[in-house]
Design an enzyme around this catalytic site. Structure first.
Site, PDB file in Angstrom:
ATOM      1  N   GLU A  71       0.854  -1.194   0.000  1.00  0.00           N
ATOM      2  CA  GLU A  71       0.000   0.000   0.000  1.00  0.00           C
ATOM      3  C   GLU A  71       0.882   1.233   0.000  1.00  0.00           C
ATOM      4  OE1 GLU A  71      -2.976  -0.306   3.120  1.00  0.00           O
ATOM      5  OE2 GLU A  71      -3.346  -2.390   2.618  1.00  0.00           O
ATOM      6  N   HIS A  88      -8.883   8.976   3.740  1.00  0.00           N
ATOM      7  CA  HIS A  88      -8.493   7.901   2.819  1.00  0.00           C
ATOM      8  C   HIS A  88      -8.767   8.396   1.408  1.00  0.00           C
ATOM      9  CE1 HIS A  88      -8.031   4.104   0.824  1.00  0.00           C
ATOM     10  NE2 HIS A  88      -7.624   3.554   1.954  1.00  0.00           N
ATOM     11  N   ARG A 100      -0.665   8.541   1.953  1.00  0.00           N
ATOM     12  CA  ARG A 100      -2.069   8.965   1.822  1.00  0.00           C
ATOM     13  C   ARG A 100      -2.313  10.463   1.802  1.00  0.00           C
ATOM     14  NH1 ARG A 100      -5.044   4.608   5.552  1.00  0.00           N
ATOM     15  NH2 ARG A 100      -4.504   2.989   4.072  1.00  0.00           N
ATOM     16  N   HIS A 152     -11.026   9.044   7.651  1.00  0.00           N
ATOM     17  CA  HIS A 152     -10.765   7.608   7.791  1.00  0.00           C
ATOM     18  C   HIS A 152     -10.134   7.239   9.134  1.00  0.00           C
ATOM     19  CE1 HIS A 152      -9.787   3.593   6.417  1.00  0.00           C
ATOM     20  NE2 HIS A 152      -8.491   3.789   6.636  1.00  0.00           N
ATOM     21  N   ARG A 188      -0.375   8.528   9.387  1.00  0.00           N
ATOM     22  CA  ARG A 188      -0.180   7.088   9.615  1.00  0.00           C
ATOM     23  C   ARG A 188       0.159   6.363   8.318  1.00  0.00           C
ATOM     24  NH1 ARG A 188      -3.902   2.446   9.368  1.00  0.00           N
ATOM     25  NH2 ARG A 188      -5.395   3.946   8.549  1.00  0.00           N
TER      26      ARG A 188
HETATM   27  P1  FAD Z   1     -12.601  -0.254  17.098  1.00  0.00           P
HETATM   28  O1  FAD Z   1     -12.326  -1.479  16.361  1.00  0.00           O
HETATM   29  O2  FAD Z   1     -13.275   0.830  16.381  1.00  0.00           O
HETATM   30  O3  FAD Z   1     -13.493  -0.618  18.371  1.00  0.00           O
HETATM   31  C1  FAD Z   1     -14.054   0.395  19.172  1.00  0.00           C
HETATM   32  C2  FAD Z   1     -14.933  -0.236  20.234  1.00  0.00           C
HETATM   33  O4  FAD Z   1     -15.249   0.720  21.237  1.00  0.00           O
HETATM   34  C3  FAD Z   1     -16.274  -0.741  19.710  1.00  0.00           C
HETATM   35  O5  FAD Z   1     -16.526  -1.982  20.312  1.00  0.00           O
HETATM   36  C4  FAD Z   1     -17.278   0.276  20.239  1.00  0.00           C
HETATM   37  O6  FAD Z   1     -18.561  -0.229  20.493  1.00  0.00           O
HETATM   38  C5  FAD Z   1     -16.615   0.646  21.553  1.00  0.00           C
HETATM   39  N1  FAD Z   1     -17.051   1.936  22.078  1.00  0.00           N
HETATM   40  C6  FAD Z   1     -16.808   3.176  21.568  1.00  0.00           C
HETATM   41  N2  FAD Z   1     -17.372   4.107  22.350  1.00  0.00           N
HETATM   42  C7  FAD Z   1     -17.987   3.454  23.357  1.00  0.00           C
HETATM   43  C8  FAD Z   1     -18.778   3.870  24.468  1.00  0.00           C
HETATM   44  N3  FAD Z   1     -19.065   5.150  24.712  1.00  0.00           N
HETATM   45  N4  FAD Z   1     -19.261   2.927  25.296  1.00  0.00           N
HETATM   46  C9  FAD Z   1     -19.012   1.615  25.068  1.00  0.00           C
HETATM   47  N5  FAD Z   1     -18.284   1.163  24.040  1.00  0.00           N
HETATM   48  C10 FAD Z   1     -17.781   2.072  23.210  1.00  0.00           C
HETATM   49  N6  FAD Z   1      -6.176  -0.317   9.660  1.00  0.00           N
HETATM   50  C11 FAD Z   1      -5.198  -1.165   9.268  1.00  0.00           C
HETATM   51  O7  FAD Z   1      -4.174  -1.299   9.942  1.00  0.00           O
HETATM   52  N7  FAD Z   1      -5.358  -1.897   8.123  1.00  0.00           N
HETATM   53  C12 FAD Z   1      -6.463  -1.802   7.339  1.00  0.00           C
HETATM   54  O8  FAD Z   1      -6.569  -2.489   6.336  1.00  0.00           O
HETATM   55  C13 FAD Z   1      -7.480  -0.901   7.720  1.00  0.00           C
HETATM   56  N8  FAD Z   1      -8.576  -0.739   6.942  1.00  0.00           N
HETATM   57  C14 FAD Z   1      -9.597   0.044   7.400  1.00  0.00           C
HETATM   58  C15 FAD Z   1     -10.767   0.127   6.664  1.00  0.00           C
HETATM   59  C16 FAD Z   1     -11.848   0.847   7.136  1.00  0.00           C
HETATM   60  C17 FAD Z   1     -13.111   0.942   6.332  1.00  0.00           C
HETATM   61  C18 FAD Z   1     -11.754   1.511   8.397  1.00  0.00           C
HETATM   62  C19 FAD Z   1     -12.903   2.293   8.942  1.00  0.00           C
HETATM   63  C20 FAD Z   1     -10.568   1.471   9.114  1.00  0.00           C
HETATM   64  C21 FAD Z   1      -9.488   0.739   8.637  1.00  0.00           C
HETATM   65  N9  FAD Z   1      -8.301   0.649   9.348  1.00  0.00           N
HETATM   66  C22 FAD Z   1      -7.309  -0.187   8.934  1.00  0.00           C
HETATM   67  C23 FAD Z   1      -8.179   1.280  10.662  1.00  0.00           C
HETATM   68  C24 FAD Z   1      -8.426   0.221  11.753  1.00  0.00           C
HETATM   69  O9  FAD Z   1      -9.449  -0.637  11.334  1.00  0.00           O
HETATM   70  C25 FAD Z   1      -8.827   0.854  13.072  1.00  0.00           C
HETATM   71  O10 FAD Z   1      -7.962   1.898  13.400  1.00  0.00           O
HETATM   72  C26 FAD Z   1      -8.762  -0.185  14.185  1.00  0.00           C
HETATM   73  O11 FAD Z   1      -9.513  -1.307  13.834  1.00  0.00           O
HETATM   74  C27 FAD Z   1      -9.267   0.410  15.481  1.00  0.00           C
HETATM   75  O12 FAD Z   1      -9.383  -0.624  16.429  1.00  0.00           O
HETATM   76  P2  FAD Z   1      -9.810  -0.266  17.897  1.00  0.00           P
HETATM   77  O13 FAD Z   1      -9.846  -1.545  18.646  1.00  0.00           O
HETATM   78  O14 FAD Z   1      -8.965   0.828  18.419  1.00  0.00           O
HETATM   79  O15 FAD Z   1     -11.289   0.353  17.758  1.00  0.00           O
HETATM   80  C1  SIN Z   2      -6.995   0.243   3.133  1.00  0.00           C
HETATM   81  O1  SIN Z   2      -7.223  -0.954   3.031  1.00  0.00           O
HETATM   82  O2  SIN Z   2      -6.747   0.995   2.180  1.00  0.00           O
HETATM   83  C2  SIN Z   2      -7.000   0.828   4.494  1.00  0.00           C
HETATM   84  C3  SIN Z   2      -5.743   0.496   5.150  1.00  0.00           C
HETATM   85  C4  SIN Z   2      -5.536   1.325   6.368  1.00  0.00           C
HETATM   86  O3  SIN Z   2      -6.353   2.181   6.703  1.00  0.00           O
HETATM   87  O4  SIN Z   2      -4.489   1.141   6.989  1.00  0.00           O
END
Ligand code: FAD
Ligand code: SIN
Length: 531
Positions: free
Chosen positions: A115, A243, A290, A351, A386
């Protein structure tokens, strides 16, 4: 309710921490709460994959470190980069042990993607639904782990500190301490307090502060707003990553992502005249970091007066496209786009939040007994931008580090029991939900119009004035209305919006994701903006 370990969030960060801690302390209780369904997380929507140096004969930690730092545009914390790059592969092996499957080639070796900003093919993936597979494996493991209790539909309103014991707490109060949280338990419709020795915030990102975002509805920056209200430290909020290639589908929210891995496999960005424009902007063309690609697209759209550009995949073989990106292929087909014949209309969308709750190398926040990891945290890894696919990696590395630091500390902490119940006196049911839904729309509009990819001083000033009004109106509503998730989320995205604008106003330069045409150069002073 009382617990030893309270985990807020069931994405990759929260579940990694919960599993590690539960396995270390089979005799202790770990409570994981989440505001909707357990798997409704940013994690589930991750597409491209997870970056990691799995074979040092083909890639190197130094290259991954260097790529991360180049993307971060001078603001990465080098020590943290070193930690994540080196510890990451171990964490990836662990999730494979939990059962997550990553694609392999005919020789049985991991099929690695590439990427923007990566100098090597180093991204493990599961087709184009990597996050779904990782979330599945983690939740399955949680289901097998007896001392973890997972409660869905439990909305955290605020973290509890000395403030709730009647003490005045300011940013300079020493030893602000977290005793647990107040939650709106949607299963009972009661506001309850959960007291805990250790609390971990893993609440994810805040893309919902913008009108167009790849983030699901849950991404309202709740953890960041709660810590700010509790007078904890927040940093670098101005660095919002857009993104470059979300599917252009007016009216659809969130926006469907077209993973950057498609460009890694040869996809080419073209403007409305069919011209491949990225070579005008950067020698790395479509695989530049990005921030550069998103700005280039923004510029092309503004010049042509269009709302999108195109991603051209027509030259990629149909078999190969469907093999790597079956979900994207199906989604496009469902709206009449056959990617082998038509170009895909795409535009940038909010994003990822590079800043967040300031933590140290063990995930400790500025508030005692409160940890943070995952997207809500600012560890110093990402700096001003990032590197793609470093987020899932960071979440696992810091989920592990928070566990290491907190596992034994728990024995030194007593639960504070003199916490008052939630006081709902003087509040009544909301009369008109439109007061909330309309304010959400206004906030998103303001942020998208004035605090997007390209900023100016005047736009930021205007945004702040609009946010001020929204803040005042919403606080009035909050004082008089029974709390609901919608009202709390509105409050939280207004706070997050304020923090983004404030950070952007303080940063009198253009660096990484923050681009202000009134301050186009880079300052000599490398600084993190801490609020
Ligand atoms: P999340 O997975 O968002 O989990 C948050 C949790 O907190 C959820 O369970 C939610 O319910 C809970 N929560 C929030 N507020 C509250 C509240 N007030 N009370 C109770 N619970 C709450 N990153 C990569 O490295 N590679 C990728 O390929 C990639 N692709 C992506 C594609 C998309 C479409 C998106 C949106 C993001 C992508 N990212 C990618 C970024 C990555 O997915 C996220 O940064 C990462 O998954 C965040 O994980 P997390 O555990 O911090 O939060
Ligand atoms: C993507 O798959 O392009 C998202 C990857 C990322 O947010 O790190």
């Amino acid at each position: 309710m009382q617990t030893d370990f309270l985990v807020i969030g069931s994405g990759i960060a929260g579940l990694t921490y919960a599993l590690k801690t539960a396995k270390h302390h089979p005799d202790k209780k770990i409570l994981v709460i989440t505001k909707t369904q357990a798997d409704e997380t940013n994690t589930k929507y991750a597409q491209g994959g997870i970056a990691g140096v799995m074979d040092e004969s083909k890639d190197s930690y130094d290259k991954h470190r260097e790529d991360t730092e180049i993307a971060g545009d001078g603001l990465c914390n080098k020590h943290i980069v070193e930690i994540v790059v080196k510890e990451g592969p171990e964490r990836i092996k662990e999730i494979i042990e939990y059962g997550a499957e990553f694609d392999k080639d005919e020789k049985g070796e991991y099929s690695l993607g590439r990427e923007g900003g990566h100098s090597e093919y180093r991204i493990l993936h599961h087709k184009d639904v990597t996050g779904k597979e990782m979330e599945r494996a983690l939740l399955h493991e949680v289901g097998q782990t007896k001392n973890i209790t997972l409660i869905n539909h439990c909305f955290v309103i605020d973290i509890i500190t000395q403030h709730h014991l009647g003490f005045l707490v300011t940013k300079s109060t020493p030893d602000i301490t977290c005793y647990g949280v107040y939650v709106l338990n949607l299963n009972t419709n009661q506001i309850e307090k959960i007291l805990s020795k250790i609390t971990l915030l893993a609440t994810g990102g805040n893309g919902q502060a913008y009108r167009t975002t790849t983030n699901p509805r849950i991404a309202t920056g709740d953890g960041i707003a709660m810590v700010y209200r509790a007078k904890g430290r927040i940093e670098n909020m101005e660095f919002i990553q857009f993104h470059p290639t979300a599917l252009y589908e007016p009216g659809e929210s969130p926006s469907f992502l077209i993973t950057e891995a498609v460009r890694g496999d040869g996809g080419i960005l073209r403007n409305k005249n069919g011209e491949a424009f990225m070579e005008k902007y950067d020698e790395r063309k479509d695989l530049a970091p990005r921030d550069i690609v998103a700005r280039a697209i923004d510029n092309e759209m503004k010049k042509a007066g269009t709302e999108h550009v195109y991603l051209d995949c027509r030259h990629i073989s149909k078999e190969s496209f469907i093999h790597h990106f079956p979900n994207i292929y199906e989604k496009c087909l469902s709206i009449g786009i056959d990617v082998t014949k038509h170009m895909i209309p795409v535009s940038p969308a909010a994003h990822y939040s590079c800043g967040g709750i300031k933590t140290d190398e063990w995930g400790r926040t500025s508030i005692k007994n409160l940890y943070a990891c995952g997207e809500c945290a600012s560890t110093g890894l990402h700096g001003a931008n990032r590197l793609a696919s470093n987020s899932l990696l960071e979440a696992m590395v810091f989920g592990h580090r928070c566990y290491l630091d907190s596992a034994d500390k728990v024995n030194e902490i007593n639960v504070e029991i003199n916490i008052p119940d939630w006081n709902a006196k003087g509040t009544s049911d909301p009369k008109e939900m439109i007061l909330i839904t309309q304010s959400v729309k206004e906030l998103q509009q303001v942020m998208s119009d004035y605090v997007g990819i390209v900023r100016t001083d005047v736009r930021l000033h205007r945004a702040m004035k609009r946010l001020d009004l929204l803040f005042t109106e919403t606080e009035e509503l909050y004082r008089s209305t029974r709390v609901s998730p919608q009202l709390c989320e509105l409050r939280n995205i207004i706070t997050v919006g304020y923090l983004i604008v404030k950070g952007a106003e303080f940063r009198k330069e253009s660096r990484g994701l923050h681009f202000n045409t009134d301050h186009p150069g880079k300052s000599q002073l490398l600084q993190n903006i801490i609020l």
